[in-house]
Design a protein around this motif. Structure first.
Motif, short mmCIF file in Angstrom:
data_model
loop_
_atom_site.label_atom_id
_atom_site.label_comp_id
_atom_site.label_asym_id
_atom_site.label_seq_id
_atom_site.Cartn_x
_atom_site.Cartn_y
_atom_site.Cartn_z
N TYR A 3 -5.84 -15.26 -7.38
CA TYR A 3 -6.13 -16.28 -6.62
C TYR A 3 -6.01 -17.60 -7.31
O TYR A 3 -6.10 -18.94 -6.67
CB TYR A 3 -7.66 -16.23 -6.13
N LEU A 14 -12.37 -20.63 -5.92
CA LEU A 14 -13.13 -19.97 -5.44
C LEU A 14 -14.39 -20.83 -5.31
O LEU A 14 -14.96 -21.14 -6.43
CB LEU A 14 -13.64 -18.80 -6.21
N VAL A 54 -13.25 -18.17 -0.69
CA VAL A 54 -11.92 -18.76 -1.14
C VAL A 54 -11.64 -20.11 -0.48
O VAL A 54 -11.62 -19.88 0.86
CB VAL A 54 -10.90 -17.44 -1.08
#
Length: 451
Positions: A182, A189, A204
């Motif tokens: 990510y 996040l 997210v």
């Protein structure tokens, strides 16, 4: 097990009083009604309540929740006003049809008529403060994102991607925590903590576009914090994740890839993993394993990833292994040798100069050529012969070697014996089957004539 009924859109009466215990049987019945069944009927799922997100819990503020409303904070809320939506009744809930957003104060006044105007103002302010005044924090780095996920590995924050690395779940020796992907250029996040510092929500997000994905943990407070910060619920298609290579075998590559809620697909552009699908690069489904395996179509000339429809498989000159190139570059960058298409490079180390002076790919040499034991140069396998000294080219063979007429063995000319009947013999054949007279060599059958 949920049950299903087909109900009238206006009266909510059950069609023919019939109940279905199988979803597909109910769908068959709808199909039998006709393609326009939605005009008059809808499918009522008795289990619709279990499919709803956790509603705004007004019990924390002294209110008894209204049955089947499933009150939620609307995305139109801001730091100035709180808007909510709800289901007018159970039938609207079964249809998943929420009301238009309404101010929280108006909702309280309508459904809790005992409240005075001052009470409504006070309670709205209290709810606003407790729900929306939560500090939203963002984790950007791979280490921080992994730490937040692992911190929430139990309870309401638990998910398929929150297993700790030391739990044994990610058991492969080459594995890394999937959520590290990510930490690309687009995503972060988002998370919140309660007054005691306990992690209570995460999601997210795409900070630049102000999008957020699935919410885990305390839905109300997390969603409220996101709304307060200007985020809205939206798919994350197009967001770039880090492309983290775990292992490689030829053109097969294993990449780190978290399970993606919602679209559940991404594509590999060679530099990033991008959420969603691509017309040329296709799409790859993610899974709870935390990784994906892909065939990497990377042009050996430009080192850029290419669509599989444009990829041409050719042989590399140094190794003879197959590589991919962009089909449009093949005319100027490949050559045909021995029925195969070979990549042309400017690296001299990829080639060998053969006996006739030609520059040949080493991969071709390994398959089709042999090294002459005398000249130490390469020739086609058909251009030489095996001898007791090793394989030699025809040029050396016809100059330095002969074949014994009697035994058919090959030996150097300097070791052979010339026979008077016009042939070369091995010395042993002369000793066993011939004779030397006055320095001349004869076969036994010719000995009498010579005398």
């Amino acid at each position: 097990m949920p049950t299903y009924t087909i109900r009238d859109n206006k009266t909510n009466e059950i069609r023919n009083g019939r109940t279905f215990h199988d979803y597909y049987n109910a769908c068959d019945e709808l199909s039998a009604i006709g393609v326009n069944w939605q005009r008059n009927w809808y499918l009522y799922n008795e289990g619709w309540r279990e499919q709803q997100p956790a509603p705004l819990d007004l019990t924390d503020f002294g209110f008894e929740p209204i049955k089947d409303h499933y009150l939620l904070i609307d995305e139109g809320s801001s730091t100035d006003s709180v808007f909510v939506t709800y289901f007018a009744d159970e039938f609207q809930g079964a249809k998943n049809r929420r009301t238009s957003p309404t101010k929280l104060g108006r909702y309280l006044k309508q459904f809790y008529p005992h409240l005075t105007d001052d009470d409504v103002t006070t309670q709205s302010s209290t709810i606003f403060t407790k729900l929306l005044k939560v500090e939203l924090q963002l984790a950007y780095t791979a280490d921080d994102i992994q730490a937040i996920y692992e911190e929430g590995h139990t309870g309401a924050l638990n998910s398929c991607m929150s297993h700790r690395m030391d739990s044994g779940h990610w058991s492969y020796g080459w594995m890394k925590h999937p959520t590290r992907a990510y930490a690309g250029p687009d995503l972060a996040l988002a998370y919140i903590r309660d007054a005691n510092g306990i992690l209570i929500g995460r999601s997210v997000v795409w900070p630049e576009k102000k999008y957020y994905g699935s919410v885990y943990g305390n839905y109300d407070k997390m969603r409220a914090a996101l709304v307060q910060a200007g985020y809205r619920d939206h798919e994350l298609n197009g967001a770039r994740m880090s492309r983290i290579e775990l292992r490689r075998s030829g053109s097969e590559v294993t990449l780190l890839a978290p399970y993606l809620d919602g679209c559940n697909v991404c594509y590999d552009d060679g530099e990033y993993l991008v959420i969603g699908s691509h017309d040329e690069l296709g799409r790859i489904g993610t899974s709870t394993s935390g990784y994906i395996s892909v065939t990497e179509y990377r042009c050996a000339i430009t080192n850029k990833k290419i669509n599989r429809n444009r990829a041409l498989e050719v042989l590399h000159p140094a190794t003879g292994a197959y590589v991919f190139i962009d089909r449009e570059l093949s005319d100027d960058n490949t050559e045909r040798l021995h029925g195969n298409r070979w990549l042309k490079t400017t690296n001299d180390a990829d080639y060998t100069v053969i006996g006739d002076g030609k520059r040949i790919p080493k991969g071709v040499i390994q398959t089709y050529y042999r090294l002459c034991a005398v000249t130490q140069q390469y020739y086609l396998s058909s251009e030489g012969i095996n001898t007791s000294d090793g394989w030699v080219c025809h040029k050396v063979f016809y100059t330095d070697y002969v074949v014994c007429q009697a035994s058919r063995t090959i030996l150097k000319k300097t070791q052979a014996k010339w026979m008077e009947h016009g042939a070369w013999w091995h010395p042993q054949m002369l000793r066993d089957n011939g004779v030397t007279i006055d320095g001349k060599n004869y076969a036994n059958v010719l000995q009498t004539l010579a005398a």
